[in-house]
Each structure stands twice: as structure tokens, then as C-alpha cells.
Design an enzyme around this catalytic site. Structure first.
Site, PDB file in Angstrom:
ATOM      1  N   ARG A  55       4.643  -5.748  -9.175  1.00  0.00           N
ATOM      2  CA  ARG A  55       4.628  -4.360 -10.333  1.00  0.00           C
ATOM      3  C   ARG A  55       4.161  -3.276  -9.784  1.00  0.00           C
ATOM      4  O   ARG A  55       3.009  -2.715  -9.858  1.00  0.00           O
ATOM      5  CB  ARG A  55       3.710  -4.811 -11.491  1.00  0.00           C
ATOM      6  CG  ARG A  55       4.304  -6.033 -12.229  1.00  0.00           C
ATOM      7  CD  ARG A  55       3.517  -6.336 -13.356  1.00  0.00           C
ATOM      8  NE  ARG A  55       3.973  -7.354 -14.113  1.00  0.00           N
ATOM      9  CZ  ARG A  55       3.912  -7.747 -15.535  1.00  0.00           C
ATOM     10  NH1 ARG A  55       3.193  -7.013 -16.210  1.00  0.00           N
ATOM     11  NH2 ARG A  55       4.275  -8.758 -15.969  1.00  0.00           N
ATOM     12  N   ASP A  57       3.450   0.725  -8.984  1.00  0.00           N
ATOM     13  CA  ASP A  57       2.790   1.774  -9.826  1.00  0.00           C
ATOM     14  C   ASP A  57       3.910   2.926 -10.194  1.00  0.00           C
ATOM     15  O   ASP A  57       4.715   2.894  -9.411  1.00  0.00           O
ATOM     16  CB  ASP A  57       1.360   2.350  -9.403  1.00  0.00           C
ATOM     17  CG  ASP A  57       0.294   1.477  -9.666  1.00  0.00           C
ATOM     18  OD1 ASP A  57       0.379   0.423 -10.386  1.00  0.00           O
ATOM     19  OD2 ASP A  57      -0.761   1.447  -8.792  1.00  0.00           O
ATOM     20  N   TYR A 118       4.954  -3.646   2.606  1.00  0.00           N
ATOM     21  CA  TYR A 118       5.066  -2.161   2.124  1.00  0.00           C
ATOM     22  C   TYR A 118       5.113  -0.996   3.424  1.00  0.00           C
ATOM     23  O   TYR A 118       4.288  -1.731   4.352  1.00  0.00           O
ATOM     24  CB  TYR A 118       3.927  -1.768   1.193  1.00  0.00           C
ATOM     25  CG  TYR A 118       4.021  -2.264  -0.320  1.00  0.00           C
ATOM     26  CD1 TYR A 118       4.294  -1.215  -1.258  1.00  0.00           C
ATOM     27  CD2 TYR A 118       3.449  -3.381  -0.600  1.00  0.00           C
ATOM     28  CE1 TYR A 118       4.583  -1.599  -2.527  1.00  0.00           C
ATOM     29  CE2 TYR A 118       3.408  -4.125  -1.666  1.00  0.00           C
ATOM     30  CZ  TYR A 118       3.932  -3.079  -2.916  1.00  0.00           C
ATOM     31  OH  TYR A 118       4.133  -3.467  -4.104  1.00  0.00           O
ATOM     32  N   ARG A 206      -2.869   2.103  -1.348  1.00  0.00           N
ATOM     33  CA  ARG A 206      -3.149   3.529  -1.197  1.00  0.00           C
ATOM     34  C   ARG A 206      -4.491   3.723  -0.910  1.00  0.00           C
ATOM     35  O   ARG A 206      -4.592   4.779  -0.388  1.00  0.00           O
ATOM     36  CB  ARG A 206      -2.461   4.288  -2.785  1.00  0.00           C
ATOM     37  CG  ARG A 206      -1.092   4.354  -2.671  1.00  0.00           C
ATOM     38  CD  ARG A 206      -0.719   4.989  -3.975  1.00  0.00           C
ATOM     39  NE  ARG A 206      -0.745   4.577  -4.937  1.00  0.00           N
ATOM     40  CZ  ARG A 206      -1.081   5.073  -5.901  1.00  0.00           C
ATOM     41  NH1 ARG A 206      -1.262   6.426  -5.821  1.00  0.00           N
ATOM     42  NH2 ARG A 206      -1.379   4.526  -7.144  1.00  0.00           N
TER      43      ARG A 206
END
Length: 279
Positions: A55, A57, A118, A206
Site C-alpha cells: 500500500r 503512500d 524499492y 524513506r
């Protein structure tokens, strides 16, 4: 209950104009765009709910997102040959379904996944980011030392409690297995940080990137990110970097005969609340 077919969707999107993946009242989301497109092209009165691998952001992009949906067998038989083309014609230009395929009954886009990969892209060029890439590359206004960032990344690998790098969610564990965390500078000068784990908790990627940028620009030592991890509490010096540099590149799954076992394992280890986001 009518017979259903589990269908896998491989999805890409530019996250800039989305408030993330998950449906939210009054906000534009990837899930809502896809579910509405499915409803329209299948001429259905009901919404077929999607389950997704990660999911993402608000502002986070995806090149290799995976979702599944259970369609009535009748609908699948009618639509299977034309579904991809029809979705392409209905969806907005910033989200695309790249592939539609029937999946094994045990396939679960979320719980079957064994890793997510990622990439975070950042430029330290004194002239800023190439305007044609400004929506996908962060500009960092200090020269970055890739070797120092890689040295700082190594102690973070393996299974740890990443509470210091996650936004906590009630009922959710912050224990994760980080399989890869590495940095390299491309021929164009852009740094790519590749982060791969079994799963990620909210803001984890992040936050890790924010800590490693502080090492790369010399504001912190290479030992500092590992020290933060060991303390297990949020450090105000760890900044959550902006989302636009982050892209979900790929999700990995086991062989079909191992899907059921993987689903049980993932559910036992970790159940994230419905509102949890990544990364």
C-alpha cells in the site's frame, strides 16, 4: 455462491497525483481508479475489491505493483481476451495495468509475497535535477559519498526491529528482514538506493534513506544509522524524505506449490492494520 476466478494484475503508476494506493473518502487513489475501471469495463453493478502487495503512500510511484481480484467465472470467461485492452482505454494516463492473468487459487498479492524491492533516486548535482525527471528524483543540496552510504547500510541488513525507522501502527510489529540495502551512482550521476525486504512498515524506506543521506553528506558518521537502529526509538535527526524519489520496482513470489504455506507464514508473523501505508 457463484464460482470465482482469482485474477492477478501487474500495475504501474505515477504517484504524483494520487493520495496513495488505498481508498480514502474525498481523495484520488490508485485503488479507486482501478476498481472503478474494472466495474465499468465488466458492466457490473458491484465493485470488485483489489488486494495489493504494497500500500504505497501518497506520491510514491510503482513500476512493479501487484494486485489480485476475485471475478465471477462468467465475467472472466467473457472478458479475459479483451480485459487488458479495455482497462487501458478506461484508465487515466498515470496508471496502467501491464498484464492480466488467471492466478492459482492460493495466490494472494499481499501475503504470498516473499520480498518487495524499492528504489530511491536522488541527485546531488549542483545544478539540480533534470527537469524531465523532477517528479521521480530528489535533489540533495550536498555532495554525497556513495562508499560511506554503503558502509552505513551494511549493519542494517538482516532481521531487526526497525521501530526507530517506522511510524508505529497499533497491533502491527516493526520486525522486518532487510535483504538488500545498497547505493550506486549511475552514468547520469543519479544515485539509486535499492531496498529489498520481506515487507516494510510505514515510512521505513524513506526514513532509512533520510538517515543514509545524512551519512553521505558528512553530517553523521557511518556508524550512526546502526546506532539509531539499536536504540529502537525514533531519532529527531532521522528525516522522512519526500515520496517522489521512491518507486516500487518489483514484488517476488514463490513457486505455485508453495503459495499456501507462504500465506500461512506471513499471516502468522505479521498482520498490518487496514490503514497502514508504506514506505
Amino acid at each position: 455462491m457463484s464460482e470465482t476466478v482469482r485474477v492477478r494484475l501487474d500495475v504501474s503508476y505515477d504517484g504524483a497525483a494520487f493520495s496513495g494506493w488505498a481508498r480514502q473518502r474525498g481523495r484520488r487513489t490508485v485503488q479507486e481508479e482501478l476498481e472503478e475501471a474494472l466495474r465499468v469495463v465488466t458492466r457490473s453493478d458491484q465493485v470488485f475489491e483489489l488486494t495489493v502487495a504494497g500500500r504505497t503512500d501518497a506520491g510514491v510511484h510503482a513500476r512493479g505493483q501487484v494486485a489480485h481480484v476475485d471475478l465471477p467465472a462468467r465475467v472472466w470467461d467473457e472478458q479475459r481476451e479483451a480485459l487488458l485492452r479495455r482497462l487501458t482505454g478506461r484508465l487515466p494516463m498515470d496508471v496502467r495495468v501491464r498484464r492480466v492473468s488467471a492466478a492459482p487459487a492460493d495466490f494472494d498479492a499481499r501475503f504470498s509475497a516473499i520480498w518487495r524491492r524499492y528504489v530511491y533516486r536522488v541527485s546531488d548535482h549542483p545544478g539540480g535535477v533534470d527537469p524531465l525527471r523532477r517528479g521521480h528524483v530528489l535533489w540533495h543540496n550536498w555532495p554525497l559519498d556513495v562508499a560511506a552510504m554503503n558502509a552505513a547500510s551494511r549493519p542494517l541488513l538482516g532481521e531487526h526491529d526497525f521501530a526507530a525507522y517506522c511510524k508505529r501502527r497499533e497491533g502491527a510489529t516493526t520486525i522486518r528482514t532487510l535483504r538488500r540495502l545498497s547505493w550506486e551512482r549511475g552514468a547520469d550521476g543519479v544515485l539509486e538506493g535499492t531496498v529489498e525486504a520481506d515487507a516494510f512498515c510505514h515510512n521505513m524506506v524513506r526514513s532509512l534513506v533520510g538517515a543514509l543521506l545524512f551519512v553521505g553528506d558528512g553530517h553523521r558518521s557511518p556508524e550512526w544509522p546502526g546506532q539509531v537502529l539499536a536504540r529502537g526509538v525514533r531519532d529527531s535527526a532521522v528525516h522522512v524524505v519526500r515520496p517522489h524519489g521512491l518507486t516500487l520496482e518489483e514484488v517476488g513470489y514463490p513457486a505455485d506449490d508453495l503459495l499456501a504455506a507462504r500465506n500461512r507464514e506471513a499471516r502468522n508473523v505479521r498482520t498490518l492494520p487496514a490503514q497502514a501505508g508504506c514506505c
